[in-house]
Structure formats: structure tokens, C-alpha cells
Design an enzyme around this catalytic site. Sequence first.
Site, PDB file in Angstrom:
ATOM      1  N   ALA A   1       0.831  -1.207   0.000  1.00  0.00           N
ATOM      2  CA  ALA A   1       0.000   0.000   0.000  1.00  0.00           C
ATOM      3  C   ALA A   1       0.866   1.258   0.000  1.00  0.00           C
ATOM      4  CB  ALA A   1      -0.941  -0.027   1.205  1.00  0.00           C
TER       5      ALA A   1
ATOM      6  N   LYS B   1       5.686   0.684 -22.072  1.00  0.00           N
ATOM      7  CA  LYS B   1       5.638   1.420 -20.803  1.00  0.00           C
ATOM      8  C   LYS B   1       7.045   1.644 -20.263  1.00  0.00           C
ATOM      9  CE  LYS B   1       4.283   3.451 -17.097  1.00  0.00           C
ATOM     10  NZ  LYS B   1       3.882   2.935 -15.825  1.00  0.00           N
TER      11      LYS B   1
HETATM   12  O1  PAF Z   1       6.561   6.113 -12.325  1.00  0.00           O
HETATM   13  C1  PAF Z   1       5.767   7.045 -12.477  1.00  0.00           C
HETATM   14  O2  PAF Z   1       5.806   8.072 -11.802  1.00  0.00           O
HETATM   15  C2  PAF Z   1       4.669   6.868 -13.514  1.00  0.00           C
HETATM   16  O3  PAF Z   1       4.812   5.618 -14.104  1.00  0.00           O
HETATM   17  C3  PAF Z   1       4.581   7.941 -14.585  1.00  0.00           C
HETATM   18  C4  PAF Z   1       3.643   7.498 -15.654  1.00  0.00           C
HETATM   19  C5  PAF Z   1       5.932   8.265 -15.191  1.00  0.00           C
HETATM   20  C6  PAF Z   1       3.915   9.198 -14.046  1.00  0.00           C
HETATM   21  O4  PAF Z   1       4.650   9.918 -13.129  1.00  0.00           O
END
Ligand code: PAF
Length: 303
Positions: free
Chosen positions: A13, A184
Site C-alpha cells: 500500500a 511502458k
Molecule cells: O513512475 C511514475 O511516476 C509513472 O509511471 C509515470 C507514468 C511516469 C507518471 O509519473
Amino acid sequence: MHRSRVKVLVFGAGAMGSFFGGLLSKHHDVLLIGRSDHVKAIRAHGLRISGKTSMIARPEAATAVPSNARPDFVFITVKAYDTADAMSALEKLADRSIFVTLQNGLGNAETIAKTAHRVIAGTTTVGVMFVGPGEVRHGGIGDAVVGVWSHVGEKDLVRLRDVLAEAGIVVTVTSDIRSELWAKLVVNASINPLAAIAGIPNGRLVRDKRLAEVMDAICREAVAVAKAEGAKLDVEELRHRTAIVAKRTAANRGSMLQDLDRHRRTEIDAIVGPIVRSAAKHRIPVPLSQALYAVVRAREAAG
Ligand code: PAF
């Protein structure tokens, strides 16, 4: 849309786990597993979500997994370097629950699937910050993409998608989760270390022309490596996607910056590490990623 209540256990969490767990608790039975000060605050006053979402959520919270826990879904939301330890604590649920990872970095789904049978892997671009015990801040609107990692069917994916959609998170189901995880990774590798070293919220990376050029060059490096690893990515689409994520999470201090701010270990090894290692394997020059990796590592050591 799926209307029956599901049981969700969120292991870890922190900012992201609390945010997802808090939203899901509106319609479902959620148990957050976290640190004792956070758990105490949630039990006493609920979980405050501020920023782009404003609510007090009332999930259950505990510091350890109760022996009678029977969740339908287990969300693993610890940092990438803690995934293996998390799975040791969850071994008893490994054959019955569906495990879900939306964590940053590569390698989490592999680690989870060593113990758990049914695994859904995914990504999210939601930006969240941990404010303090009992409170997280929703700093950037984002979405999620999920796909089959092991032994789950279309029905399970649709169920998860609907459960998240009810909580207000837009989810796309993909048939090529490996390419999505690389996509991603490219976004994270382009945004997180640069913003962390510069000490700025994500939005400055697109507003400052010099930084925007560096971010763009990192993105190109990372896409070249991802493609060599077999990911089906398009460099123009990824450049665009990276800029959009930075804009949508403009006010958010990225997770790597939050880690450096709090003198904690970062996820550099799971985010830039795979790029540097694969680049060496494929003999692709990645000077920017190498520099970011070295500098973040040095900042960690100094902190
Ligand atoms: O790690 C993060 O902070 C997030 O994956 C992102 C999308 C870069 C947003 O801050």
C-alpha cells in the site's frame, strides 16, 4: 458491466497500491497490506485521496496477509525490487487467486509467475504521490492496459477490466502484453530518471525545450533496444505517447523522484537496467541511458 462484489487484496500500500485499492473499495471488498503507520491511519480515519480525485475511501488495512484471506484478485504493487519477497508472503494464495501486476519496470510478471499460477500483467500511466500516512495524491490522469501473462482467460481479463472501469480507471485489453510492457518501459525510462535527476515534476520535461530534446533522444535509444528485443513498437508513436504522459501527469513528481526525495532505493534497475543490459547484448549504443543509470545509482548511494 460486472456488478457482483469481488475480493481484492493489494499487497504494497504505497502510492499506487493505496490509490487503486481506495478506488476499488467503493464497490468491492478491498484489503490493503502496508506499513504500520499507514495502516493505523487508514483504520482510524479512512484513506484520503486528494488531487484529481477527492474522496475518503474505507478499505480494510493490515500489516500482514491474514491466514483466512481468500481474494479473487491479488494486486502486487510493491516496488520491482520487492516483488520476490512479496511472493514469498503470498505463497498460500498462489494457486487460488488471480495475480495482477501493473508495476513499473520489466521482470515483475516473470517473478510473480514463478510462484503464482494465474497472472495478468499490465501497465498504468496514472500518476500518484504518497503524501503521508493515510493520504495519497492523485497527480495525473492515466489509464491501464492489461493482458494475459499465464493461465488466465478472456473472461478473467474482462472481469478485471470491468472491475477497474467501475472504479473509474479506463482499461484496454491487449493481446500482446510483452510489447506493451516494453512500451511502458520506454515511457518510464524517458521520463522518470531525467525528472528525478533534474528534481522537477513531469510537466517541465515537455515545457523546457532543452529537456524535451533530451527526453526525446532517450526515447529513441530505448525504442531501438525494445525493437531488438522483439517488441512491436513504433518510434513516432512512442515519442508521442511519452510526451502525452508527461503532459497528463504534469504536476506529478515521478515515482523515481519521490524515491530520491525520501532517500529510498529507486527502480532504476528495473526501468533503465533492462535497456542498458539488452543494448549491450545487441551492441546498440545507449549513452544517455548509461549516463542516467550511473547518475541515479550515484544519487542513491549518496542518499
Ligand atoms: O513512475 C511514475 O511516476 C509513472 O509511471 C509515470 C507514468 C511516469 C507518471 O509519473
